[in-house]
Design a protein around this motif. Structure first.
Motif, PDB file in Angstrom:
ATOM      1  N   ASN A 246     -41.516  54.591 -21.092  1.00  0.00           N
ATOM      2  CA  ASN A 246     -40.635  55.547 -20.434  1.00  0.00           C
ATOM      3  C   ASN A 246     -39.289  55.707 -21.130  1.00  0.00           C
ATOM      4  O   ASN A 246     -38.437  56.448 -20.686  1.00  0.00           O
ATOM      5  CB  ASN A 246     -40.415  55.144 -18.985  1.00  0.00           C
ATOM      6  CG  ASN A 246     -41.612  55.543 -18.129  1.00  0.00           C
ATOM      7  OD1 ASN A 246     -42.204  56.606 -18.346  1.00  0.00           O
ATOM      8  ND2 ASN A 246     -41.994  54.681 -17.207  1.00  0.00           N
ATOM      9  N   GLN A 247     -39.101  54.952 -22.208  1.00  0.00           N
ATOM     10  CA  GLN A 247     -37.880  55.138 -23.015  1.00  0.00           C
ATOM     11  C   GLN A 247     -37.938  56.494 -23.683  1.00  0.00           C
ATOM     12  O   GLN A 247     -39.009  57.029 -23.952  1.00  0.00           O
ATOM     13  CB  GLN A 247     -37.795  54.057 -24.128  1.00  0.00           C
ATOM     14  CG  GLN A 247     -37.729  52.643 -23.612  1.00  0.00           C
ATOM     15  CD  GLN A 247     -36.328  52.246 -23.204  1.00  0.00           C
ATOM     16  OE1 GLN A 247     -35.383  52.741 -23.743  1.00  0.00           O
ATOM     17  NE2 GLN A 247     -36.225  51.366 -22.216  1.00  0.00           N
ATOM     18  N   SER A 248     -36.751  57.055 -23.965  1.00  0.00           N
ATOM     19  CA  SER A 248     -36.759  58.360 -24.625  1.00  0.00           C
ATOM     20  C   SER A 248     -36.713  58.185 -26.136  1.00  0.00           C
ATOM     21  O   SER A 248     -36.283  57.145 -26.656  1.00  0.00           O
ATOM     22  CB  SER A 248     -35.558  59.175 -24.165  1.00  0.00           C
ATOM     23  OG  SER A 248     -34.416  58.810 -24.886  1.00  0.00           O
ATOM     24  N   ILE A 249     -37.117  59.215 -26.810  1.00  0.00           N
ATOM     25  CA  ILE A 249     -37.188  59.160 -28.258  1.00  0.00           C
ATOM     26  C   ILE A 249     -37.110  60.580 -28.779  1.00  0.00           C
ATOM     27  O   ILE A 249     -37.423  61.525 -28.068  1.00  0.00           O
ATOM     28  CB  ILE A 249     -38.504  58.465 -28.668  1.00  0.00           C
ATOM     29  CG1 ILE A 249     -38.483  58.161 -30.178  1.00  0.00           C
ATOM     30  CG2 ILE A 249     -39.724  59.305 -28.320  1.00  0.00           C
ATOM     31  CD1 ILE A 249     -39.672  57.326 -30.603  1.00  0.00           C
ATOM     32  N   ILE A 250     -36.619  60.727 -30.016  1.00  0.00           N
ATOM     33  CA  ILE A 250     -36.585  62.094 -30.526  1.00  0.00           C
ATOM     34  C   ILE A 250     -38.025  62.551 -30.805  1.00  0.00           C
ATOM     35  O   ILE A 250     -38.882  61.732 -31.125  1.00  0.00           O
ATOM     36  CB  ILE A 250     -35.723  62.231 -31.796  1.00  0.00           C
ATOM     37  CG1 ILE A 250     -36.032  61.111 -32.796  1.00  0.00           C
ATOM     38  CG2 ILE A 250     -34.261  62.293 -31.451  1.00  0.00           C
ATOM     39  CD1 ILE A 250     -35.384  61.321 -34.126  1.00  0.00           C
ATOM     40  N   LYS A 251     -38.177  63.851 -30.659  1.00  0.00           N
ATOM     41  CA  LYS A 251     -39.528  64.421 -30.671  1.00  0.00           C
ATOM     42  C   LYS A 251     -40.162  64.401 -32.052  1.00  0.00           C
ATOM     43  O   LYS A 251     -39.495  64.551 -33.070  1.00  0.00           O
ATOM     44  CB  LYS A 251     -39.445  65.892 -30.236  1.00  0.00           C
ATOM     45  CG  LYS A 251     -39.537  66.109 -28.747  1.00  0.00           C
ATOM     46  CD  LYS A 251     -39.442  67.623 -28.489  1.00  0.00           C
ATOM     47  CE  LYS A 251     -40.004  68.000 -27.143  1.00  0.00           C
ATOM     48  NZ  LYS A 251     -39.881  69.458 -26.938  1.00  0.00           N
ATOM     49  N   ILE A 252     -41.460  64.262 -32.050  1.00  0.00           N
ATOM     50  CA  ILE A 252     -42.303  64.485 -33.219  1.00  0.00           C
ATOM     51  C   ILE A 252     -41.798  63.754 -34.446  1.00  0.00           C
ATOM     52  O   ILE A 252     -41.328  64.343 -35.420  1.00  0.00           O
ATOM     53  CB  ILE A 252     -42.487  65.987 -33.499  1.00  0.00           C
ATOM     54  CG1 ILE A 252     -42.861  66.689 -32.210  1.00  0.00           C
ATOM     55  CG2 ILE A 252     -43.562  66.252 -34.568  1.00  0.00           C
ATOM     56  CD1 ILE A 252     -42.938  68.194 -32.299  1.00  0.00           C
ATOM     57  N   ILE A 253     -41.874  62.453 -34.360  1.00  0.00           N
ATOM     58  CA  ILE A 253     -41.550  61.681 -35.536  1.00  0.00           C
ATOM     59  C   ILE A 253     -42.770  60.906 -36.032  1.00  0.00           C
ATOM     60  O   ILE A 253     -42.857  60.574 -37.214  1.00  0.00           O
ATOM     61  CB  ILE A 253     -40.385  60.705 -35.268  1.00  0.00           C
ATOM     62  CG1 ILE A 253     -40.639  59.894 -34.001  1.00  0.00           C
ATOM     63  CG2 ILE A 253     -39.061  61.429 -35.191  1.00  0.00           C
ATOM     64  CD1 ILE A 253     -39.664  58.785 -33.802  1.00  0.00           C
TER      65      ILE A 253
ATOM     66  N   ASP B 282     -34.299  61.032 -41.995  1.00  0.00           N
ATOM     67  CA  ASP B 282     -33.022  61.725 -41.821  1.00  0.00           C
ATOM     68  C   ASP B 282     -32.709  61.960 -40.357  1.00  0.00           C
ATOM     69  O   ASP B 282     -31.589  61.722 -39.911  1.00  0.00           O
ATOM     70  CB  ASP B 282     -33.122  63.089 -42.510  1.00  0.00           C
ATOM     71  CG  ASP B 282     -32.097  63.213 -43.618  1.00  0.00           C
ATOM     72  OD1 ASP B 282     -31.565  62.146 -44.043  1.00  0.00           O
ATOM     73  OD2 ASP B 282     -31.825  64.343 -44.060  1.00  0.00           O
ATOM     74  N   ARG B 283     -33.740  62.400 -39.639  1.00  0.00           N
ATOM     75  CA  ARG B 283     -33.520  62.708 -38.221  1.00  0.00           C
ATOM     76  C   ARG B 283     -33.190  61.445 -37.432  1.00  0.00           C
ATOM     77  O   ARG B 283     -32.284  61.437 -36.612  1.00  0.00           O
ATOM     78  CB  ARG B 283     -34.756  63.377 -37.650  1.00  0.00           C
ATOM     79  CG  ARG B 283     -34.827  64.856 -38.015  1.00  0.00           C
ATOM     80  CD  ARG B 283     -36.174  65.442 -37.690  1.00  0.00           C
ATOM     81  NE  ARG B 283     -36.466  65.365 -36.282  1.00  0.00           N
ATOM     82  CZ  ARG B 283     -37.694  65.357 -35.785  1.00  0.00           C
ATOM     83  NH1 ARG B 283     -38.733  65.383 -36.585  1.00  0.00           N
ATOM     84  NH2 ARG B 283     -37.895  65.303 -34.483  1.00  0.00           N
ATOM     85  N   ILE B 284     -33.922  60.383 -37.709  1.00  0.00           N
ATOM     86  CA  ILE B 284     -33.629  59.127 -36.996  1.00  0.00           C
ATOM     87  C   ILE B 284     -32.196  58.690 -37.276  1.00  0.00           C
ATOM     88  O   ILE B 284     -31.429  58.351 -36.369  1.00  0.00           O
ATOM     89  CB  ILE B 284     -34.612  58.013 -37.417  1.00  0.00           C
ATOM     90  CG1 ILE B 284     -36.042  58.389 -37.013  1.00  0.00           C
ATOM     91  CG2 ILE B 284     -34.220  56.686 -36.774  1.00  0.00           C
ATOM     92  CD1 ILE B 284     -37.105  57.481 -37.574  1.00  0.00           C
ATOM     93  N   LYS B 285     -31.838  58.764 -38.520  1.00  0.00           N
ATOM     94  CA  LYS B 285     -30.486  58.327 -38.897  1.00  0.00           C
ATOM     95  C   LYS B 285     -29.417  59.209 -38.261  1.00  0.00           C
ATOM     96  O   LYS B 285     -28.371  58.744 -37.826  1.00  0.00           O
ATOM     97  CB  LYS B 285     -30.330  58.347 -40.421  1.00  0.00           C
ATOM     98  CG  LYS B 285     -31.007  57.154 -41.104  1.00  0.00           C
ATOM     99  CD  LYS B 285     -30.683  57.125 -42.594  1.00  0.00           C
ATOM    100  CE  LYS B 285     -30.946  55.788 -43.235  1.00  0.00           C
ATOM    101  NZ  LYS B 285     -32.326  55.298 -43.169  1.00  0.00           N
ATOM    102  N   MET B 286     -29.666  60.504 -38.210  1.00  0.00           N
ATOM    103  CA  MET B 286     -28.691  61.426 -37.634  1.00  0.00           C
ATOM    104  C   MET B 286     -28.499  61.183 -36.147  1.00  0.00           C
ATOM    105  O   MET B 286     -27.406  61.228 -35.631  1.00  0.00           O
ATOM    106  CB  MET B 286     -29.168  62.856 -37.867  1.00  0.00           C
ATOM    107  CG  MET B 286     -28.035  63.839 -37.996  1.00  0.00           C
ATOM    108  SD  MET B 286     -28.656  65.407 -38.629  1.00  0.00           S
ATOM    109  CE  MET B 286     -29.382  66.090 -37.170  1.00  0.00           C
ATOM    110  N   HIS B 287     -29.618  60.880 -35.493  1.00  0.00           N
ATOM    111  CA  HIS B 287     -29.537  60.708 -34.035  1.00  0.00           C
ATOM    112  C   HIS B 287     -29.080  59.323 -33.636  1.00  0.00           C
ATOM    113  O   HIS B 287     -28.361  59.170 -32.667  1.00  0.00           O
ATOM    114  CB  HIS B 287     -30.897  61.021 -33.379  1.00  0.00           C
ATOM    115  CG  HIS B 287     -31.176  62.471 -33.296  1.00  0.00           C
ATOM    116  ND1 HIS B 287     -30.607  63.301 -32.346  1.00  0.00           N
ATOM    117  CD2 HIS B 287     -31.935  63.290 -34.070  1.00  0.00           C
ATOM    118  CE1 HIS B 287     -31.006  64.531 -32.530  1.00  0.00           C
ATOM    119  NE2 HIS B 287     -31.813  64.573 -33.579  1.00  0.00           N
TER     120      HIS B 287
END
Lengths: 331, 593
Positions: free
Chosen positions: B468-475, B554-559
């Motif tokens: 149920n933790q949130s995460i950025i989409k589609i990684i 990149d996305r993980i690092k940005m977020h």
């Protein structure tokens, strides 16, 4: 920052005040520095003889001038060599700064004075020299020259011929040796002057000189007598006077005192060579001070003046006969 | 940057200040001191001249008084009836009376040594009947006798040795006076003075340190001198000629290497010259002054140096601060703020500098923000993208299955495709639950498995507490796509993909993280290939999703921040393991929102 400035200024003020005070105090302290101590070791007690008392006077006046404390010691008589050696030892023990010594013997004082020099004590010889290992200053009359002049003068008076008796003061002292040497040198070979075979030694004893001379004159005929110092000249003069031989026996010698002056006046003594003991004393102390200030050692000739009855009270000579016009000096 | 170091403005300001202040202080002290010194010298000279002159005049007066008392004594003897009687009748009795008279005169006088009467025939009568008169000397040949006959009044001799008594020799000054005896002949009365009283008089006179007074007679002989022995023996000197031929009563001289001053006066009565000799007063004080003067100058310089130091320190402190700020700015710290709150030029300068850095920081921030936004939009666009090849292949597979009558498989694949799309479209949000992400991946894997059949096997190993933790989409999907296309597709045997989720404390990050792990047994990569992959240089050949490994990272690092992201472990022909790391506390728990 402001507090820091204030502290600095305060510190500065303290330093300034301190230095000015120090300066003011150091001015006073210049005069209060420790006195130099100089031992003046004579041959004989100055109260007995004019020569030594004048030397002491000169040394003491120089001591006042140069801020030095002069300690004067002397054996009872000039023949007391061992007594004098002990006095040098005492001076060494006292860790004195300098020793001015008129040696009773040219060789006997060598060891002890060498020891003193090794201990860093400045040693200056006065009147009579010592055989020392190191160069040292020597302040004295040029005795050879003085007695040479004396014998020239005497041979002139007695007409270039006659017999002369020599009465020395102490066998072995450099003054005796030099004066007899000079006197002998002064006699020209062309003249018919002979020295009596035997040289008398009075052991620095006036009565002995008197007795020897008197006994000799009662049994012998002689033209002139040469007495080598104050003590012997006084004794010899007295003997001549007592025998009534003023006119027939010429008496010449060294040094002066009231008795000798009187004998010059009454004819018992004919010529005396006056040394400058006052100058010796003064110059010896001055030399010590110079040596402290690293000047070179030197021999100083203090000079001598020949005195006869005719010229003894000339303005220049009377100063030499009785130095110092002070009331106490004649007591 | 080097330009600032090359010049040394700090030292030049300080030294300029120090030099200037020192010069000013030295100049002021110097000129002031010079004037003061001259005034002081003049004053001291005047005062000491005056006082010395007074002292010497007083001495002269005292000596004259003294000699006058001697003359009175002489007169009282001369006019006494006892002496008259003796002169008239030289009987033994009268002679004894005269001697008694002389003796009584001496009783109270320490300064008189002897009194003597010399008659024209050379006969001498003295005060002392015990002392034999010196007959070797003719008193009539002495100067004091001759002068007394020649001149009227009391004559005062030079100092000389008196030998009137046999065997006694004393320095005296003889006062003599001739007077009428008989038949025009004169008798002479002589009083000999020693120097006790004169010495007493002069000894008390103070003329500064080492100063003293002495007396000359008209011929230039010393009557009295405290250092007579030194003068007589030639060890010390006096400029006697200069004193007798002087033009002024105070003059300087240099004797025996000493700078001295003579203060002189001559008595009209005794004809004696009283001379005061003192050390050059000014030179004594000058020495003292000079010492203080030097100290003052030294102190002045010291003060000036310290003052300059303090002054420059305050200014330099601010300049240093400012300079430090500029250097920091140069080295890349753009939001520097120089802390100078002084109301002077430096304060304004610092203020201007601060304004400048603030503006620059703002501009840079704006710029950064814009850049970030741009990338965000770019990525969002990318994440929404579905590889058209994939869609085409999948649809193609469905068509084939439909034609083969495998309706059950068609339903499964179509619903998986629908789920895949639903999850990727989903209102365009950036985040979703891990559960959704897992469903998305599962749908994708299901489609792929149906296409590849037994060649692909996948397993899930999930920590259910985290879903149920949130995460950025589609990684996950792009990575799995990579694993299939680059790792497994070319593999001759069966390919497995294992997806696991767990939390763990990571030592290198020093915190607890959520970790996704995707492990395949594909062909793997060499180190070189890994490096290329991470740096984004890896060309995805063939039908990659287009959302590359690099973009996911990149996305993980940005977020989440630069320390998070992907970790690759791979060995050629062995397989690849890729770890996703996210912060646990950063992830929003959907159930609580």
């Amino acid at each position: 920052m402001r507090r820091f400035n204030l502290m600095l200024l305060l510190l500065l003020a303290v330093i300034l005040t301190g230095s000015v005070t120090w300066l003011a105090l150091s001015n006073i302290n210049v005069d209060a520095k420790e006195e130099t101590q100089i031992h003046l070791i004579l041959k004989a007690k100055p109260d007995r003889l004019s020569f030594w008392s004048q030397m002491t006077e000169g040394a003491k006046i120089a001591g006042t001038e140069f801020d030095a404390n002069i300690v004067v010691t002397a054996p009872e008589r000039e023949v007391n060599i061992h007594e004098q050696i002990e006095m040098v030892q005492e001076a060494i023990d006292e860790k004195t700064d300098a020793i001015i010594i008129a040696a009773t013997d040219y060789y006997a004082l060598s060891d002890i004075c060498n020891e003193a020099m090794k201990a860093g004590i400045v040693v200056v010889t006065i009147d009579s020299d010592i055989d020392l290992d190191s160069p040292h200053s020597y302040i004295a009359t040029n005795n050879i020259n003085a007695s040479k002049r004396l014998s020239y003068e005497l041979s002139g008076i007695i007409g270039g011929k006659g017999e002369i008796l020599i009465v020395g003061h102490v066998l072995g002292a450099s003054t005796t040796v030099d004066r007899i040497e000079g006197f002998t040198q002064g006699i020209k070979p062309s003249e018919q002057i002979e020295l009596y075979d035997k040289i008398f030694y009075a052991d620095d004893n006036e009565d002995k000189a008197y007795d020897m001379t008197k006994e000799f004159l009662e049994n012998n005929r002689i033209d002139a007598i040469f007495a080598t110092n104050e003590v012997t000249l006084t004794g010899v003069g007295r003997a001549v006077k007592d025998l009534g031989l003023e006119e027939t026996v010429y008496v010449v010698g060294f040094d002066v005192n009231n008795n000798i002056m009187q004998m010059l006046e009454n004819g018992a003594v004919d010529i005396t060579m006056i040394q400058r003991p006052f100058n010796m004393g003064y110059l010896a102390v001055e030399e010590v001070i110079d040596l402290f200030n690293k000047s070179e050692v030197q021999t100083i000739d203090t000079g001598s003046v020949m005195i006869t009855k005719d010229i003894m009270f000339s303005p220049e000579n009377q100063r030499l006969l009785v130095p110092g016009a002070k009331n106490h000096s004649t007591e | 940057m080097n330009r600032l170091n090359r010049v040394k403005p700090l030292y030049s300001i300080r030294s300029t200040l120090t030099l200037t202040v020192s010069i000013i202080i030295i100049f002021i002290l110097g000129s002031f001191g010079y004037v003061l010194l001259n005034i002081a010298n003049k004053t001291i000279q005047d005062v000491s001249d005056q006082s010395s002159q007074t002292v010497i005049n007083q001495v002269q007066y005292d000596v004259d008084q003294y000699l006058q008392t001697v003359e009175l004594t002489m007169d009282s003897v001369r006019y006494s009836s006892i002496l008259r009687n003796f002169l008239n009748d030289q009987s033994f009795k009268n002679r004894e009376h005269t001697i008694d008279l002389f003796e009584s005169m001496l009783l109270s006088r320490d300064d008189i040594i002897s009194i003597a009467l010399v008659l024209p025939d050379g006969q001498v009568v003295t005060n002392d009947r015990n002392n034999e008169v010196n007959t070797y000397i003719d008193q009539r040949k002495e100067d004091y006798y001759i002068n007394a006959l020649e001149y009227t009044g009391m004559q005062i001799s030079s100092s000389h040795i008196q030998k009137i008594f046999l065997g006694e020799y004393q320095w005296v000054v003889s006062c003599s006076r001739g007077f009428e005896y008989r038949n025009g002949e004169k008798a002479v009365l002589i009083i000999d003075l020693n120097f006790s009283l004169i010495e007493e008089m002069l000894r008390r006179i103070s003329l500064g340190d080492k100063g003293y007074v002495f007396i000359l007679d008209p011929k230039g002989d010393l009557v009295y001198h405290p250092k007579r022995e030194l003068i007589d023996s030639g060890l010390k000197h006096e400029n006697i000629e200069g004193i007798l031929n002087r033009h002024v009563d105070i003059f300087s001289d240099e004797i025996d290497d000493e700078k001295i001053e003579y203060v002189v006066t001559t008595s009209k009565y005794s004809k004696w010259t009283i001379v005061g000799r003192r050390f050059s007063t000014v030179s004594v004080y000058q020495h003292l002054f000079q010492r203080y003067y030097v100290v003052m100058i030294a102190a002045g310089v010291l003060i000036s140096v310290i003052l300059a130091w303090l002054l420059s320190s305050t200014i330099l402190k601010q300049i240093r601060l400012l300079l430090g700020g500029i250097r920091e700015f140069e080295s890349g710290k753009l939001d520097v703020n120089v802390d100078i709150e002084v109301e002077n030029e430096l304060g304004y300068l610092a203020g201007a500098f601060n304004d400048m850095t603030a503006q620059i920081t703002d501009l840079i921030d704006e710029n950064k923000q814009a850049e970030k936004m741009k990338r965000k939009y770019e990525l969002r666009a990318l994440q929404a993208q579905i590889n058209p090849h994939f869609l085409y292949n999948t649809l193609d597979s469905i068509v084939w299955m439909g034609e083969a009558g495998e309706s059950k498989e068609v339903v499964t694949m179509t619903s998986a495709l629908a789920k895949l799309f639903r999850l990727s479209i989903n209102k365009g949000d950036t985040y979703h639950r891990i559960k959704d992400e897992l469903e998305h991946v599962e749908a994708y894997l299901k489609i792929q498995q149906m296409r590849y059949g037994n060649q692909l096997i996948y397993t899930f190993d999930i920590d259910e507490t985290l879903i149920n933790q949130s995460i950025i989409k589609i990684i996950l999907q792009p990575i799995i796509e990579n694993a299939i296309y680059h790792g497994i597709k070319t593999l001759p045997g069966q390919g497995t993909i294992e997806v696991s989720l767990y939390q763990d404390y990571l030592v290198d990050l020093e915190e607890v993280c959520i970790i996704f792990e995707i492990e395949d047994n594909g062909i793997g990569m060499t180190e070189e290939e890994i490096d290329k992959l991470i740096s984004g240089q890896y060309e995805s050949t063939g039908k990659g999703s287009g959302v590359g490994f690099h973009n996911v990272d990149d996305r993980i690092k940005m977020h989440y921040g630069d320390k998070y992201g992907l970790v690759v472990e791979s060995e050629k022909y062995e397989g690849t393991k890729i770890q996703f790391r996210f912060p646990l506390n950063e992830a929003v728990n959907y159930e609580k929102v």
